[in-house]
Design a protein around this motif. Sequence first.
Motif, short mmCIF file in Angstrom:
data_model
loop_
_atom_site.label_atom_id
_atom_site.label_comp_id
_atom_site.label_asym_id
_atom_site.label_seq_id
_atom_site.Cartn_x
_atom_site.Cartn_y
_atom_site.Cartn_z
N ALA A 1 1.38 -0.82 -0.62
CA ALA A 1 0.24 0.52 0.16
C ALA A 1 1.02 1.61 0.50
O ALA A 1 0.02 2.21 -0.59
N ILE A 2 2.14 0.77 0.40
CA ILE A 2 3.06 2.17 0.76
C ILE A 2 3.62 2.56 -0.33
O ILE A 2 3.78 3.89 -0.68
N SER A 3 3.78 1.78 -1.26
CA SER A 3 4.57 1.68 -2.72
C SER A 3 3.23 1.84 -3.57
O SER A 3 3.79 2.94 -4.29
N ILE B 1 8.09 4.38 -12.46
CA ILE B 1 8.30 4.16 -10.78
C ILE B 1 6.53 4.26 -10.92
O ILE B 1 6.40 3.42 -10.29
N TRP B 2 5.44 4.75 -11.32
CA TRP B 2 4.06 4.66 -11.29
C TRP B 2 3.47 3.17 -11.62
O TRP B 2 3.23 2.52 -11.21
N PHE B 3 3.99 2.52 -13.15
CA PHE B 3 4.17 1.20 -13.56
C PHE B 3 4.10 0.09 -12.59
O PHE B 3 3.27 -0.61 -12.07
N PHE B 4 5.26 0.35 -12.38
CA PHE B 4 5.97 -1.07 -11.11
C PHE B 4 5.29 -0.58 -9.16
O PHE B 4 5.41 -2.03 -9.39
N ALA C 1 2.59 -3.88 -5.58
CA ALA C 1 0.84 -3.32 -4.76
C ALA C 1 0.34 -5.29 -5.05
O ALA C 1 -0.09 -6.04 -4.21
N ALA C 2 0.08 -5.28 -6.60
CA ALA C 2 -0.74 -6.40 -6.79
C ALA C 2 -0.23 -7.41 -6.74
O ALA C 2 -1.00 -8.67 -6.04
N VAL C 3 0.99 -7.23 -6.16
CA VAL C 3 1.84 -9.19 -6.02
C VAL C 3 1.57 -8.69 -5.01
O VAL C 3 1.15 -10.37 -3.95
N ALA C 4 2.09 -8.34 -4.09
CA ALA C 4 2.19 -8.24 -2.42
C ALA C 4 0.67 -8.91 -2.08
O ALA C 4 0.45 -9.47 -1.16
N TRP C 5 -0.62 -8.10 -2.71
CA TRP C 5 -1.97 -8.32 -2.22
C TRP C 5 -2.47 -9.84 -2.93
O TRP C 5 -3.98 -9.94 -2.44
#
Length: 414
Positions: free
Chosen positions: A298-300, A388-391, A396-400
């Motif tokens: 979420a922070i990323s 930076i925005w894309f990654f 977040a997608a992978v982490a969640w």
Amino acid sequence: MPASSSPVTAAPPAHAMQPGLVVLILSLLLGIQPVTTDLYLPALPALTDGFKAPMAQAQLTLSALLLAFGVSQLLWGPLSDRFGRRPILLLGLAAYTLAAAGSALAASMELLIAWRTVQGAAMGAAVMGARAVVRDLYAPETGARVMSKGLSGLGLMACISPPLGGLVSDLLGWRAALLLLALFGATALTVVALRFQETVQRRNPDALRPGTLVRTWAGIVRHPTFLAYTLLATASYSVLFTFLAASSFIFIKVLGMGKTAYGFAMFSSAFAYLAGTFLCRRLLPRFGVRRSVAIAGAISLTGGSLIGGFALAGWHSVATILVPFWLVMLAHGVHQPCSQSGAVGPFPQAAGAASALNGFSMMLAAFGVGGWLGTRFDGTVFPLTNGIWFFSVLIAAVAWTLVQKFGEPGHAQR
């Protein structure tokens, strides 16, 4: 795994080194990567002008180094499983020191790229070895905490390297900045030679046999825990590499920042990463690995979206990029220790091979990002901000999702 069923050779006890010494050695081995990249970044525009080289060629001094770094780990990992960590670390650090001196004395951009490639290949032994040592000595969740301590040392070196590189480049020229890398390599080599004791308790004499190697790699890349954490590590490193590869040109040439000031801007982002490693050690006991990674995701996403949104709104300045990037780096300090330890955790008998594949994935992505950036510089901030925005969205997608489903670090393959 095939590695666990092979005959083994005994090695000295893995508990011979004190914890403080282990953290010091990890800091040097892991810190060699930001020192190698960050210290010379303030000198990169001057280096490019000095050789009258195109920007795409200048990017090869970084992207070729990182590709060699990633590919070499595929060899260093099995070698260290076969012969132990100590001889591989000594060989790699000696080659690194020699290549760093060659880079400083290079007479052309082509020679500089060649020496930097050798330097990257040698660097692979150090970083791969550090990750494998953590798995040799610790269970996965404890390993994440120990890794975060080693990465705090990395963060401290990352803080120091850009301002030091900028100052030395301004005062003595870019060659002096590259020569400092040889001094660092010699220091790390001396510490490992004098104090490091072998951590592999059972060496695998079959680790380099082609059939065993293919079966080991296949088992690793099919493991869902490895895949989840490796994707997280790769996305997290890609956002950092986007900043490393593009920020010197954007900040100095597009936004008019001085080299020394740029060094201190890099210091601030490295300090945010250092704070993230401390945050990681606070989160892990309370939330565990998976929830800690979700919080950091979420922070990323927040930091990356602010950077992208400010750029689209036309707010183009160092502050509108750098300040939100501190959030991205804070989260990076959580993602990296958790993902590096988590990816290797299921493979106690093939920690070198698993560490190598994890590192290869990160560096392959970095090489692709560097090649893309080398052709996208257009005199605006968008190659940096959009990357930076894309990654950050990908992190977040992978982490969640994947990490929450498959990221149980205590599940070891038998």
